[in-house]
Scaffold this motif. Structure first.
Motif, PDB file in Angstrom:
ATOM      1  N   THR A   1     -59.607 -54.577  19.348  1.00  0.00           N
ATOM      2  CA  THR A   1     -59.143 -53.284  19.852  1.00  0.00           C
ATOM      3  C   THR A   1     -58.829 -53.349  21.341  1.00  0.00           C
ATOM      4  OG1 THR A   1     -60.482 -52.114  18.200  1.00  0.00           O
ATOM      5  CG2 THR A   1     -59.822 -50.853  20.146  1.00  0.00           C
ATOM      6  N   VAL A   2     -57.805 -52.585  21.744  1.00  0.00           N
ATOM      7  CA  VAL A   2     -57.466 -52.418  23.158  1.00  0.00           C
ATOM      8  C   VAL A   2     -57.356 -50.933  23.460  1.00  0.00           C
ATOM      9  CG1 VAL A   2     -55.744 -52.806  24.983  1.00  0.00           C
ATOM     10  CG2 VAL A   2     -56.192 -54.607  23.296  1.00  0.00           C
ATOM     11  N   TRP A   3     -57.921 -50.519  24.598  1.00  0.00           N
ATOM     12  CA  TRP A   3     -57.758 -49.161  25.125  1.00  0.00           C
ATOM     13  C   TRP A   3     -56.921 -49.223  26.399  1.00  0.00           C
ATOM     14  CZ3 TRP A   3     -59.803 -44.350  23.559  1.00  0.00           C
ATOM     15  CH2 TRP A   3     -60.683 -44.378  22.474  1.00  0.00           C
ATOM     16  N   LEU A   4     -55.937 -48.320  26.504  1.00  0.00           N
ATOM     17  CA  LEU A   4     -55.131 -48.185  27.720  1.00  0.00           C
ATOM     18  C   LEU A   4     -55.394 -46.824  28.353  1.00  0.00           C
ATOM     19  CD1 LEU A   4     -51.603 -49.546  26.645  1.00  0.00           C
ATOM     20  CD2 LEU A   4     -53.508 -50.813  27.683  1.00  0.00           C
ATOM     21  N   ASP A   5     -55.464 -46.825  29.681  1.00  0.00           N
ATOM     22  CA  ASP A   5     -55.585 -45.589  30.458  1.00  0.00           C
ATOM     23  C   ASP A   5     -54.228 -45.285  31.078  1.00  0.00           C
ATOM     24  OD1 ASP A   5     -56.277 -43.493  32.152  1.00  0.00           O
ATOM     25  OD2 ASP A   5     -57.152 -44.813  33.670  1.00  0.00           O
ATOM     26  N   HIS A   6     -53.673 -44.108  30.770  1.00  0.00           N
ATOM     27  CA  HIS A   6     -52.382 -43.701  31.331  1.00  0.00           C
ATOM     28  C   HIS A   6     -52.548 -42.661  32.435  1.00  0.00           C
ATOM     29  CE1 HIS A   6     -50.535 -45.924  28.062  1.00  0.00           C
ATOM     30  NE2 HIS A   6     -51.335 -45.288  27.237  1.00  0.00           N
ATOM     31  N   GLY A   7     -53.778 -42.324  32.763  1.00  0.00           N
ATOM     32  CA  GLY A   7     -54.045 -41.443  33.885  1.00  0.00           C
ATOM     33  C   GLY A   7     -54.575 -40.086  33.498  1.00  0.00           C
ATOM     34  N   ARG A   8     -55.626 -39.649  34.212  1.00  0.00           N
ATOM     35  CA  ARG A   8     -56.159 -38.290  34.129  1.00  0.00           C
ATOM     36  C   ARG A   8     -56.508 -37.844  32.711  1.00  0.00           C
ATOM     37  NH1 ARG A   8     -55.730 -35.322  38.917  1.00  0.00           N
ATOM     38  NH2 ARG A   8     -54.863 -36.588  40.584  1.00  0.00           N
ATOM     39  N   GLY A   9     -57.191 -38.736  31.994  1.00  0.00           N
ATOM     40  CA  GLY A   9     -57.698 -38.370  30.675  1.00  0.00           C
ATOM     41  C   GLY A   9     -56.759 -38.621  29.523  1.00  0.00           C
ATOM     42  N   LEU A  10     -55.577 -39.196  29.786  1.00  0.00           N
ATOM     43  CA  LEU A  10     -54.649 -39.567  28.708  1.00  0.00           C
ATOM     44  C   LEU A  10     -54.869 -41.044  28.393  1.00  0.00           C
ATOM     45  CD1 LEU A  10     -52.305 -38.953  26.788  1.00  0.00           C
ATOM     46  CD2 LEU A  10     -50.728 -39.489  28.671  1.00  0.00           C
ATOM     47  N   LEU A  11     -55.448 -41.335  27.219  1.00  0.00           N
ATOM     48  CA  LEU A  11     -55.781 -42.687  26.799  1.00  0.00           C
ATOM     49  C   LEU A  11     -55.099 -42.988  25.474  1.00  0.00           C
ATOM     50  CD1 LEU A  11     -59.679 -42.542  27.316  1.00  0.00           C
ATOM     51  CD2 LEU A  11     -57.944 -43.030  29.051  1.00  0.00           C
ATOM     52  N   THR A  12     -54.863 -44.279  25.208  1.00  0.00           N
ATOM     53  CA  THR A  12     -54.380 -44.687  23.893  1.00  0.00           C
ATOM     54  C   THR A  12     -55.208 -45.872  23.402  1.00  0.00           C
ATOM     55  OG1 THR A  12     -52.639 -46.033  24.942  1.00  0.00           O
ATOM     56  CG2 THR A  12     -52.013 -43.840  24.157  1.00  0.00           C
ATOM     57  N   MET A  13     -55.360 -45.980  22.077  1.00  0.00           N
ATOM     58  CA  MET A  13     -56.176 -47.024  21.463  1.00  0.00           C
ATOM     59  C   MET A  13     -55.372 -47.733  20.373  1.00  0.00           C
ATOM     60  SD  MET A  13     -59.873 -46.653  19.479  1.00  0.00           S
ATOM     61  CE  MET A  13     -59.194 -45.720  18.098  1.00  0.00           C
ATOM     62  N   TYR A  14     -55.575 -49.049  20.262  1.00  0.00           N
ATOM     63  CA  TYR A  14     -54.836 -49.907  19.322  1.00  0.00           C
ATOM     64  C   TYR A  14     -55.854 -50.773  18.587  1.00  0.00           C
ATOM     65  CZ  TYR A  14     -51.486 -48.306  22.714  1.00  0.00           C
ATOM     66  OH  TYR A  14     -50.746 -47.490  23.543  1.00  0.00           O
ATOM     67  N   CYS A  15     -55.873 -50.695  17.249  1.00  0.00           N
ATOM     68  CA  CYS A  15     -56.939 -51.321  16.463  1.00  0.00           C
ATOM     69  C   CYS A  15     -56.412 -52.296  15.414  1.00  0.00           C
ATOM     70  CB  CYS A  15     -57.760 -50.245  15.755  1.00  0.00           C
ATOM     71  SG  CYS A  15     -58.457 -49.014  16.848  1.00  0.00           S
ATOM     72  N   HIS A  16     -57.338 -53.158  14.918  1.00  0.00           N
ATOM     73  CA  HIS A  16     -57.110 -54.133  13.833  1.00  0.00           C
ATOM     74  C   HIS A  16     -56.196 -55.275  14.281  1.00  0.00           C
ATOM     75  CE1 HIS A  16     -59.055 -51.016  11.628  1.00  0.00           C
ATOM     76  NE2 HIS A  16     -57.998 -50.227  11.582  1.00  0.00           N
ATOM     77  N   LEU A  17     -56.221 -55.614  15.554  1.00  0.00           N
ATOM     78  CA  LEU A  17     -55.272 -56.561  16.135  1.00  0.00           C
ATOM     79  C   LEU A  17     -55.587 -58.003  15.748  1.00  0.00           C
ATOM     80  CD1 LEU A  17     -55.313 -54.952  19.700  1.00  0.00           C
ATOM     81  CD2 LEU A  17     -53.664 -54.505  17.858  1.00  0.00           C
ATOM     82  N   SER A  18     -54.534 -58.809  15.682  1.00  0.00           N
ATOM     83  CA  SER A  18     -54.716 -60.244  15.453  1.00  0.00           C
ATOM     84  C   SER A  18     -54.795 -61.005  16.768  1.00  0.00           C
ATOM     85  CB  SER A  18     -53.558 -60.799  14.612  1.00  0.00           C
ATOM     86  OG  SER A  18     -52.316 -60.656  15.297  1.00  0.00           O
ATOM     87  N   ALA A  19     -54.266 -60.432  17.840  1.00  0.00           N
ATOM     88  CA  ALA A  19     -54.280 -61.089  19.145  1.00  0.00           C
ATOM     89  C   ALA A  19     -54.326 -60.042  20.238  1.00  0.00           C
ATOM     90  CB  ALA A  19     -53.051 -61.979  19.328  1.00  0.00           C
ATOM     91  N   ILE A  20     -55.046 -60.358  21.316  1.00  0.00           N
ATOM     92  CA  ILE A  20     -55.119 -59.507  22.506  1.00  0.00           C
ATOM     93  C   ILE A  20     -54.682 -60.352  23.697  1.00  0.00           C
ATOM     94  CG2 ILE A  20     -56.654 -58.214  24.040  1.00  0.00           C
ATOM     95  CD1 ILE A  20     -58.391 -57.570  21.609  1.00  0.00           C
TER      96      ILE A  20
END
Length: 281
Positions: free
Chosen positions: A215-234
Motif C-alpha cells: 500500500t501507498v498513501w499520498l498527501d495532496h495537502g490540508r487533509g486530502l489524502l489518497t490510498m493505493y492497495c494490493h500493489l505488486s511494486a512500490i
C-alpha cells in the motif's frame, strides 16, 4: 432617455445571467458536490483577505480553497454519517465562532449477502493482533494535515486505465454479519500495470498490510489524502514528492484479494469519500 433605458435593460439582463453563470461554474467545480454519506459538501465562507480556518463538529480541520473574493470549505462526509443537519465551525476575528449548517441527504448503497465457511471470514488470534497493530499505525497516517497547498483544480486523473467498478459504499454481509462498507473504487487492471499519481503530492506511508497488501498513501495537502492497495511494486519511499501523471507503483494482487486490481481511496478530513466525485465519469 432612450439610452438610459437601454443601459438599465442591459444591467438587468446581466443580473439575471449571474445565477445561470454561477450554476455553470458550480457544475464544473471539482470535486463535485454530493451531500450524502460518502460525498462532499462545498460550503461558501464568503470573501476575506486571509484564508479562513474551518473545522468539523468533531474538531477536524477542513480543506479551504479559493481567494480573497470567495473561500470555499470542502467537507468530506463519512459513510457512517446519518441523514439530517450537520454543521462546520469557522472562527471569527472577534474571537467568536460562526456555525454553518448543511444538509446530508439519504443514500442507499448496495448490499451483498454471502454465506461462506466461518474460517474464511474469522481471523486467527495472530492475524487479529497484526490487524490491530496496523490499524493503530494507520490512524496516525489518516490524521495527516499538512500545510502543503493542493492545486486550485482538484480534478483527478484516473490512476490506472481499466474498468471502474461501482463498488464504493458496497456493504458485504457474511453469514448475516455486516462488514464495513467498501471505502474506495476498484479498477480492474493486470499485474504490473503502472499506477500514476492523480495529483501532485507527497508519499506519507508505504507498507505491507494484512487486508490491503502492499500500500501507498499520498498527501495532496490540508487533509486530502489518497490510498493505493494490493500493489505488486512500490517505487517510492515516505517523503518522496510525486507529480501528477508520474508512475509511483504498480497494480497487483497482494493482501486479501481474489485477483489483480487497484483499490483506490480518497480521504478528505479523515472521511473516505467517493473517488468518482473527483474524476470525469
Amino acid at each position: 432617455m432612450h439610452l438610459k433605458r437601454r443601459e438599465a435593460l442591459l444591467s438587468l439582463l446581466g443580473l439575471m445571467a449571474q445565477p445561470a453563470a454561477q450554476a455553470a461554474q458550480d457544475l464544473q467545480a471539482w470535486p463535485r458536490a454530493l451531500q450524502v454519506p460518502g460525498g462532499v459538501a462545498r460550503l461558501s465562507l464568503g470573501p476575506g483577505a486571509r484564508r479562513p480556518q474551518a473545522r468539523t463538529e468533531e474538531d477536524v480541520p477542513l480543506l479551504v480553497l479559493g481567494d480573497a473574493i470567495e473561500w470555499t470549505a470542502l467537507v468530506g462526509i463519512p459513510l457512517s454519517a446519518p441523514p439530517g443537519e450537520a454543521r462546520i465551525r469557522v472562527p471569527r476575528e472577534d474571537g467568536g465562532v460562526r456555525e454553518l449548517p448543511y444538509a446530508i441527504g439519504p443514500k442507499r448503497y448496495r448490499e451483498q449477502h454471502l454465506k461462506v465457511a466461518p474460517g474464511q471470514v474469522d481471523l486467527s488470534a495472530e492475524d487479529t493482533a497484526r490487524y490491530e497493530r496496523e490499524r493503530a499505525h494507520l490512524q496516525t497516517v489518516m490524521a495527516t494535515f499538512s500545510e502543503l497547498l493542493p492545486p486550485g483544480e482538484l480534478r483527478m486523473r484516473v490512476p490506472v486505465p481499466g474498468r471502474r467498478s461501482s463498488s464504493f459504499g458496497l456493504r458485504r454481509v457474511f453469514n448475516g454479519e455486516k462488514r464495513n462498507p467498501h471505502s474506495g473504487m476498484d479498477i480492474a487492471a493486470p499485474t504490473g500495470a503502472a499506477v500514476r499519481a492523480p495529483l501532485d503530492g507527497r508519499v506519507i506511508d508505504t507498507g505491507d498490510y494484512f487486508f490491503n497488501g502492499n500500500t501507498v498513501w499520498l498527501d495532496h495537502g490540508r487533509g486530502l489524502l489518497t490510498m493505493y492497495c494490493h500493489l505488486s511494486a512500490i517505487d517510492v519511499r515516505p517523503g518522496d514528492p510525486v507529480k501528477a501523471g508520474e508512475r509511483f507503483c504498480a497494480v497487483g494482487a497482494t493482501g486479501r484479494v481474489t485477483g489483480p486490481h487497484l483499490h483506490w481511496s480518497v480521504m478528505l478530513n479523515r472521511a473516505m469519500v467517493d473517488p468518482g466525485l473527483f474524476i470525469e465519469t
